[in-house]
Structure formats: structure tokens, C-alpha cells
Write a protein that holds these residues in place. Structure first.
Motif, PDB file in Angstrom:
ATOM      1  N   THR A   1      10.499  17.700 -13.500  1.00 60.19           N
ATOM      2  CA  THR A   1      10.049  16.373 -13.072  1.00 60.19           C
ATOM      3  C   THR A   1      10.682  15.306 -13.958  1.00 60.19           C
ATOM      4  O   THR A   1      10.586  15.375 -15.179  1.00 60.19           O
ATOM      5  N   PRO A   2      11.346  14.301 -13.363  1.00 56.25           N
ATOM      6  CA  PRO A   2      12.005  13.279 -14.185  1.00 56.25           C
ATOM      7  C   PRO A   2      10.994  12.459 -14.977  1.00 56.25           C
ATOM      8  O   PRO A   2       9.845  12.265 -14.558  1.00 56.25           O
ATOM      9  N   THR A   3      11.438  11.972 -16.116  1.00 50.66           N
ATOM     10  CA  THR A   3      10.580  11.144 -16.966  1.00 50.66           C
ATOM     11  C   THR A   3      11.141   9.741 -17.168  1.00 50.66           C
ATOM     12  O   THR A   3      10.552   8.941 -17.877  1.00 50.66           O
ATOM     13  N   ALA A   4      12.291   9.436 -16.566  1.00 56.50           N
ATOM     14  CA  ALA A   4      12.888   8.111 -16.734  1.00 56.50           C
ATOM     15  C   ALA A   4      11.962   7.040 -16.161  1.00 56.50           C
ATOM     16  O   ALA A   4      11.272   7.247 -15.152  1.00 56.50           O
ATOM     17  N   THR A   9      20.406  21.203   4.632  1.00 59.32           N
ATOM     18  CA  THR A   9      18.989  21.195   4.997  1.00 59.32           C
ATOM     19  C   THR A   9      18.189  20.645   3.823  1.00 59.32           C
ATOM     20  O   THR A   9      18.664  20.612   2.685  1.00 59.32           O
ATOM     21  N   GLN A  10      16.995  20.197   4.137  1.00 53.49           N
ATOM     22  CA  GLN A  10      16.049  19.820   3.094  1.00 53.49           C
ATOM     23  C   GLN A  10      14.926  20.840   3.109  1.00 53.49           C
ATOM     24  O   GLN A  10      14.312  21.076   4.148  1.00 53.49           O
ATOM     25  N   GLU A  11      14.673  21.468   1.962  1.00 54.94           N
ATOM     26  CA  GLU A  11      13.718  22.560   1.883  1.00 54.94           C
ATOM     27  C   GLU A  11      12.731  22.325   0.751  1.00 54.94           C
ATOM     28  O   GLU A  11      13.052  21.673  -0.248  1.00 54.94           O
ATOM     29  N   LEU A  12      11.547  22.872   0.935  1.00 56.60           N
ATOM     30  CA  LEU A  12      10.533  22.804  -0.111  1.00 56.60           C
ATOM     31  C   LEU A  12      10.751  23.928  -1.112  1.00 56.60           C
ATOM     32  O   LEU A  12      10.882  25.100  -0.740  1.00 56.60           O
ATOM     33  N   VAL A  13      10.804  23.567  -2.373  1.00 55.61           N
ATOM     34  CA  VAL A  13      10.860  24.545  -3.454  1.00 55.61           C
ATOM     35  C   VAL A  13       9.673  24.270  -4.356  1.00 55.61           C
ATOM     36  O   VAL A  13       9.610  23.238  -5.023  1.00 55.61           O
ATOM     37  N   ALA A  14       8.697  25.165  -4.317  1.00 52.83           N
ATOM     38  CA  ALA A  14       7.457  24.996  -5.087  1.00 52.83           C
ATOM     39  C   ALA A  14       6.835  23.626  -4.822  1.00 52.83           C
ATOM     40  O   ALA A  14       6.382  22.941  -5.730  1.00 52.83           O
ATOM     41  N   GLY A  15       6.846  23.231  -3.535  1.00 58.20           N
ATOM     42  CA  GLY A  15       6.217  21.977  -3.140  1.00 58.20           C
ATOM     43  C   GLY A  15       7.062  20.746  -3.334  1.00 58.20           C
ATOM     44  O   GLY A  15       6.612  19.635  -3.031  1.00 58.20           O
ATOM     45  N   ASP A  16       8.303  20.894  -3.802  1.00 65.11           N
ATOM     46  CA  ASP A  16       9.164  19.752  -4.081  1.00 65.11           C
ATOM     47  C   ASP A  16      10.303  19.720  -3.076  1.00 65.11           C
ATOM     48  O   ASP A  16      10.982  20.728  -2.852  1.00 65.11           O
ATOM     49  N   ASN A  17      10.529  18.559  -2.449  1.00 62.72           N
ATOM     50  CA  ASN A  17      11.601  18.428  -1.470  1.00 62.72           C
ATOM     51  C   ASN A  17      12.956  18.544  -2.171  1.00 62.72           C
ATOM     52  O   ASN A  17      13.224  17.858  -3.157  1.00 62.72           O
ATOM     53  N   THR A  18      13.814  19.424  -1.666  1.00 62.74           N
ATOM     54  CA  THR A  18      15.073  19.760  -2.318  1.00 62.74           C
ATOM     55  C   THR A  18      16.196  19.760  -1.291  1.00 62.74           C
ATOM     56  O   THR A  18      15.999  20.169  -0.146  1.00 62.74           O
ATOM     57  N   LEU A  19      17.373  19.305  -1.693  1.00 60.79           N
ATOM     58  CA  LEU A  19      18.535  19.256  -0.816  1.00 60.79           C
ATOM     59  C   LEU A  19      19.350  20.537  -1.000  1.00 60.79           C
ATOM     60  O   LEU A  19      19.763  20.857  -2.120  1.00 60.79           O
ATOM     61  N   THR A  53      26.588  28.096  -2.583  1.00 60.28           N
ATOM     62  CA  THR A  53      25.415  27.365  -2.097  1.00 60.28           C
ATOM     63  C   THR A  53      24.719  26.742  -3.289  1.00 60.28           C
ATOM     64  O   THR A  53      24.465  27.413  -4.291  1.00 60.28           O
ATOM     65  N   ILE A  54      24.416  25.452  -3.187  1.00 64.76           N
ATOM     66  CA  ILE A  54      23.763  24.755  -4.289  1.00 64.76           C
ATOM     67  C   ILE A  54      22.532  24.023  -3.785  1.00 64.76           C
ATOM     68  O   ILE A  54      22.457  23.600  -2.633  1.00 64.76           O
ATOM     69  N   TYR A  55      21.559  23.906  -4.664  1.00 68.86           N
ATOM     70  CA  TYR A  55      20.353  23.124  -4.428  1.00 68.86           C
ATOM     71  C   TYR A  55      20.410  21.908  -5.348  1.00 68.86           C
ATOM     72  O   TYR A  55      20.774  22.023  -6.524  1.00 68.86           O
ATOM     73  N   LEU A  56      20.043  20.742  -4.815  1.00 66.29           N
ATOM     74  CA  LEU A  56      20.112  19.489  -5.571  1.00 66.29           C
ATOM     75  C   LEU A  56      18.778  18.781  -5.530  1.00 66.29           C
ATOM     76  O   LEU A  56      18.057  18.827  -4.525  1.00 66.29           O
ATOM     77  N   ASP A  57      18.465  18.096  -6.599  1.00 65.97           N
ATOM     78  CA  ASP A  57      17.251  17.292  -6.641  1.00 65.97           C
ATOM     79  C   ASP A  57      17.440  16.186  -7.676  1.00 65.97           C
ATOM     80  O   ASP A  57      18.335  16.246  -8.528  1.00 65.97           O
TER      81      ASP A  57
END
Length: 554
Positions: A241-244, A276-286, A374-378
Motif C-alpha cells: 500500500t503506497p504511503t506517499a 485485464t484488470q484483476e483482483l489480487v487479495a482484494g486490490d485492483n491490479t493491471l 506476463t506482468i502485473y502492475l499496480d
């Protein structure tokens, strides 16, 4: 001959008839108080039920505020749309007969949404809902869509009507033309009780260059597409989770911040990447599967020149090459190569100075990724982290002392300096120590004057000016030298000066600047240098540390 009717009634029959007449009179008298209240049976006509409308038959539509948990099916009732992004075009939203009641949608009525050329790329409409959406049990929104072409992006977004910064959006892509199909948009239980407005964007593929009509129907909550990845080729935990500080962030894709509106994460650039946009542990991920290259197109250009870093979190099991490019109008682009680590989330903060020599940071229009696997981005966002300061001093100079005129350095004997902050300066000066080395720190810097008026510097034999600088937030540094001329007096008629500008300096590291004095082209005399001035951007808030300030000859 006369013929007569026989009117004879036997005595027994007469007695029976008399009894019947008497009974009839008694019954009539006993019921006379209710006879007016009861209509005869023949007067009652039961109501005829309204016939069910046949498919395509006209009906009178009712406008209502829907509850999403009940579904929205548009069977003779529907929500009132609110449009946005009209610009030079127009929209229509009509309840119509199903143009093709077959396949996955045989219902009688649907919505026809049309948009002309000239509307904004992010044009669309929204429905207000009767209550906030509960995603506790069901996390997927399904919508039946009849599109004019395949590969058309449909973006579904939820918003909080009282606070537009509380929002989340998910994209899906049509696969067929002029047929009904059901698109899925995955959300998460953590989105519960946040959103009471649903927003729809059709043909979210960029500029609207031609009119188009989309039919849609049956917006429902369902199971299925909200399943989270759990195999060995996908992350099982969310990105950190970002803290900025959100006030210092321009977010492209993150659940933690408000993202810029209208971004197209799958523009048609001819790529083979599957997005696609997928949920990873409840977080939307590209997710970018089978990556060759992939664009991210912004709805309009953004100015990130006040930011210093581009942040991205990535996860991959099989990629060996990932490059990320920023693109400004032109196009002008330059890539940054990741040092790829597999099997875990990696958080990168890329200095924008990696791009700024080629790309105009005031006019970012696109991002691009290329590579393989294959990469996941957030958490893709620009930000300006607060300056903290260096943990080690600048490199120790190695020039011979005989070739140096030093104003400030632990490595040399320094000349006398009248002040390191004139009274006309706009900055805060602090003398600090970094691992035993003296450093001048200027914070909240707009400009600062350093003067050697009493003992003016004769640099006529020198060839270069040197200074080491460190900043965590400056996007520009300016250095000015002022010579008071032969009379040695300020504003004496023969003063000369010149300012050097360093654009997009690398941040959070010491930078050694060796500037030929010939670059100070307006500094036509150098025998009476009396002022050195530092300034830059963002003016009034930047922090600048300086060390090893001297003239030297080669």
C-alpha cells in the motif's frame, strides 16, 4: 260449438298453492332490509387483468432510482441518465425494443445509447442509485452489451455522489459485433458501502471520430469474475500500500489515490498483449499477459514537472525484460529499463530525470511498456517525496590546491566570504554536518545571495566553476555569477553577470557540476567576482545542499 279452458283446480292442489304463496310472501318480507344492498348476481363483472407486454410491444416507461442489488433490467422502467463530455457532439439515451432478442438476451426492452463524433474521449453518463452498493457476497457487475464492433472498451466506474474522489473503475472489452454478450467487471468486498453512482463509458478507445450506437441491458450483481488468482504464475498478495502524501501525487492507476479521469489502459496500437484488470487479495491490479508492448493513453496531457519520481509496483513470474517509457507530444519518448526480479512484488521509484532530457514533463500524453512474459502492475503514479537529505558527503575534490580558488570546501583553504545569506535573500540557511563534512543547506529556497564584496575574487586565470549540489525536490537549479567590474562597486556601470540553468537535475544524489567559465557568456570580466546566487524551481519550497564551491584552472 263453444270450447272452454279448463280452470278447475282440485282442492288438494289449491291448499299446496296457498302454502307456496304464503312462503314466498314471508321470504320477501324477511329480506326487505337488505335487498337494496346486494346487486343481483348478473350485475357483477370481475376486472380484466392487464395483458403482459409482448416483446417489442410499446409500454409506458417509468423513471425511477434503482437499487443495484435488485438488478436493473429496463423492462418498462429505467434510471434517469446524466451525461458528461458532450463538447462538440451529442448523446441520446432511449428505452427501445430489443434489436435482436436472441442468444444471451431475449428480453423485450433495452437501452440504446448513441454518441456522435466530437464528444470527448471520456464522454459517458451516470445513474444515481438508491443506496450504496454492497459487495460483501457478490463482487462482479455483469452487463449485457450489443456493440457495433469487437474490441471496443467499455469502462464501468463507481463513484460516491457526495465525494467524487471516492471512486473505482474497471474495463472490459467486447469480443463480437452486433451480437449480445455479457461483460464482467470485478470489484471487491472492500468496496462495500462506498458507491451510490454507476458511470458507464462506451467505446472508450480514444477519440470519437464517428457516430456509434451501443445497446445494453441487465446490470446485475453476480458471482464468477471476482475470483482472485491463486496459481504459481500470479501473485497471491497485493502490492504494498503506497504511503506517499496524496497532495503530492498524480495517480494513473491505484486504489490508494484518485486516478486521473479517462485513461485508456488498452489502446489499439496493434499489440498482441492481453490486458485485464484483476483482483489480487482484494486490490485492483493491471495484468499484461504475453507482453510485447502495451500503451496507456491519457484522456488529455498532464503536467508532471512539479513531480520528481514515477512510482510503479510490478510482479512477474517469467519476464526477463521490462521497459517503461514516458511519451510527450511529438511524439517524444525514452525508455527506462527495469532490473527484473521475479516471484515477488517490486516497488520502483524512477527519477523523472531519467526521461526529462527527451520528454517534455509538462506535456505527458502516454506511457508505454514493452518486454516479454506476463506482468502485473499496480500503483502507477507520479509523486514528489519530501527531501530528507544525503547520508554521505559529496566526493572529496582531488585538484591541486595551487590551481583552486575555494569559497567553501573542507579539502582546501577557503577565501574570506562576507555572507552565505544576504539580507535580500529568500531562503533559510543551516550549517550542517554530514559524516564529519561541513555542508550548507538552503531550505524554502527562492534565491540566495552569497557575497565576496570585501574580498572580490579574481578568476581571470581560472577556467571552470565547480559546485556539488544535492536536492530531493528541485526540478531546476540556477547558478549566477556577478562581477562588479573594475570599479569594484555594485551597479557602478560596469557590472556584468550570467546565469546557468540546470533543468531536471537528478534528485536524491550528489551532483558534481564542473561548468566552463566560457559558458557564462555575459560574464565578460572576471577580475571582481563579488556575488554567487543560487535559485531554482519550485521556487520558495525547494531544498538545496551545496559543498565544494570553488574556481579552478586546467
Amino acid at each position: 260449438m263453444n270450447i272452454h279452458k279448463n280452470n278447475y283446480i282440485p282442492n288438494q292442489s289449491k291448499a299446496i298453492l296457498s302454502l307456496l304463496l304464503l312462503f314466498g310472501i314471508l321470504v320477501s318480507v324477511g329480506s326487505c332490509d337488505t335487498i337494496d344492498d346486494m346487486p343481483p348476481p348478473s350485475a357483477y363483472v370481475p376486472p380484466t387483468p392487464a395483458p403482459e407486454p409482448e416483446p417489442g410491444a410499446p409500454c409506458e416507461f417509468e423513471i425511477y432510482v434503482p437499487l443495484l442489488s435488485d438488478g436493473i433490467d429496463f423492462e418498462c422502467k429505467g434510471a434517469e441518465p446524466t451525461f458528461f463530455g458532450e463538447k462538440d457532439g451529442s448523446f441520446t439515451h432511449e428505452f427501445v425494443a430489443n434489436p435482436d432478442p436472441s442468444g444471451s438476451n431475449t428480453s423485450a426492452y433495452v437501452v440504446a445509447y448513441s454518441q456522435t463524433e466530437g464528444v470527448e474521449p471520456w464522454a459517458g453518463f451516470f445513474y444515481d442509485l438508491a443506496a450504496k452498493v454492497d459487495f460483501t457476497a457478490l463482487q462482479t457487475i455483469k452487463v449485457k452489451v450489443y456493440a457495433p464492433a469487437a474490441d471496443q472498451i467499455v469502462l464501468l466506474k463507481f463513484e460516491n455522489s457526495a465525494d467524487g474522489s471516492i471512486a473505482k473503475e474497471v474495463q472490459a472489452t467486447t469480443t463480437v459485433a452486433n451480437q449480445w454478450e455479457e461483460l464482467s467487471f470485478a470489484f471487491s468486498p472492500s468496496d462495500t458501502d462506498k458507491f451510490d453512482r454507476i458511470v458507464l463509458f462506451f467505446g472508450f478507445n480514444g477519440t470519437k471520430e464517428a457516430p456509434s450506437t451501443y445497446y445494453f441491458d441487465d446490470i446485475t450483481l453476480a458471482e464468477g469474475a471476482a475470483e482472485e488468482p491463486g496459481d504459481s504464475d500470479a501473485p497471491t498478495s497485493a502490492a504494498p500500500t503506497p504511503t506517499a502524501d496524496g497532495a503530492q501525487v498524480i495517480s494513473i492507476f491505484s486504489d490508494a489515490y484518485t486516478n486521473v479521469e479517462g485513461t485508456d489502459f488498452n489502446p489499439n496500437w496493434g499489440q498482441s498483449t492481453q490486458v485485464t484488470q484483476e483482483l489480487v487479495a482484494g486490490d485492483n491490479t493491471l495484468k499484461l499477459a504475453n507482453l510485447n508492448y502495451q500503451g496507456v493513453a491519457l484522456a488529455s496531457s498532464i503536467d508532471v514537472s512539479a513531480m520528481t519520481m514515477l512510482h510503479v509496483d510490478y510482479w512477474t513470474a517469467d519476464s526477463s525484460t521490462i521497459n517503461l517509457s514516458l511519451i510527450s507530444t511529438g511524439p517524444a519518448e525514452t525508455p527506462y529499463s527495469f532490473a527484473v526480479t521475479t516471484g515477488q512484488w517490486v516497488s520502483l521509484d524512477i527519477p523523472l530525470s531519467e526521461f526529462s532530457e527527451v520528454v517534455d514533463l509538462k506535456d505527458i500524453i502516454q506511457l508505454k511498456l514493452d518486454g516479454n512474459g506476463t506482468i502485473y502492475l499496480d500503483n502507477i503514479y507520479f509523486h514528489a517525496p519530501p527531501a530528507t537529505g544525503p547520508t554521505a558527503p559529496a566526493a572529496t575534490p582531488t585538484l591541486a590546491a595551487a590551481d583552486v580558488i575555494s569559497l567553501f570546501s573542507d579539502a582546501y583553504t577557503n577565501v574570506s566570504v562576507d555572507t552565505w545569506r544576504t539580507d535580500w535573500s529568500a531562503a533559510t540557511l543551516e550549517d550542517i554536518d554530514i559524516d564529519g563534512n561541513a555542508v550548507k543547506k538552503y531550505s524554502d529556497l527562492n534565491f540566495v545571495g552569497i557575497e565576496t564584496v570585501t574580498n572580490q575574487i579574481d578568476a581571470t586565470e581560472m577556467t571552470h566553476f565547480h559546485t556539488d549540489v544535492w536536492t530531493g525536490d528541485a526540478t531546476q537549479i540556477r547558478i549566477k555569477l556577478v562581477d562588479f567590474g573594475a570599479n569594484g562597486a555594485y551597479d557602478g556601470g560596469d557590472d556584468v553577470e550570467h546565469e546557468i540553468t540546470i533543468e531536471s537535475p537528478e534528485q536524491n544524489t550528489w551532483i558534481s557540476l564542473d561548468i566552463p567559465l566560457s559558458d557564462f557568456t555575459n560574464l565578460s570580466t572576471r577580475a571582481n567576482i563579488a556575488q554567487l546566487i543560487y535559485s531554482g524551481q519550485p521556487a520558495g519550497t525547494m531544498t538545496l545542499l551545496v559543498d565544494n564551491i570553488y574556481f579552478y584552472k586546467q
